[in-house]
Design a protein around this motif. Structure first.
Motif: not given
Length: 186
Positions: A2, A17, A27
């Motif tokens: 994001n 994420t 991640m």
């Protein structure tokens, strides 16, 4: 991943994420493909890591002059920091304005600090590790700084102590006196 825009529109918060289960988590800390999908074309060439033993250690405000200016992608992998970017581009509508965010090993957020911005952080805990990617090598002859408590910038540091500073950072000039070859729009 994001990508969050800040009020300094070129400074971005990146939230990777995180995939977790009973074993722990995983991640991607950087993916060229995912950054390109987000419209971020970056060419990182080096990874750096710092360790600070004591809460209240302040590193910055640092930047490198053109042509050796650096874009940085910063994350805190142990402990917690308050990370700051300051717009130092002459004629920028946000010249001298700053953005700050807490980066921690728990929140896993990252801060993208582009060329034309000075960068600093203060440790909020003891035993802090910070890792960051850069798109240009360190250049001692282009290395510059601004004093951390410049009243014209007015950074609101989240802890009220006398910071632990390097000799270089203690002697850094005010923004108005700092050597700077960044121009907005160039």
């Amino acid at each position: 991943m994001n990508v969050i825009k800040t009020y300094l529109k070129e400074v971005l918060v990146i939230e990777p994420t995180v995939f977790g289960d009973r074993r722990g988590w995983f991640m991607e800390t950087f993916s060229e493909a995912r950054f390109l999908e987000a419209g971020l074309e970056l060419n990182f060439i080096q990874d750096n890591q710092s360790f600070s033993t004591a809460k209240g250690t302040l590193r910055g405000l640092h930047y490198q002059l053109n042509p050796k200016a650096q874009t940085k992608l910063i994350r805190c992998t142990k402990g917690a920091i308050f990370d700051v970017a300051v717009d130092i581009r002459k004629n920028s509508p946000s010249f001298g304005e700053w953005f700050g965010i807490e980066l921690t090993e728990e929140n896993k957020k990252q801060l993208l600090v582009p060329k034309g911005f000075a960068h600093a952080f203060i440790t909020l805990t003891d035993n802090v590790e910070v890792q960051y990617k850069v798109d240009e090598l360190y250049s001692p002859e282009n290395d510059r700084g601004i004093i951390w408590n410049d009243p014209d910038i007015g950074i609101e540091w989240p802890i009220d102590i006398n910071p632990i500073l390097s000799e270089k950072d203690q002697k850094a000039p005010l923004l108005e006196d700092a050597e700077n070859n960044f121009n907005y729009g160039e």
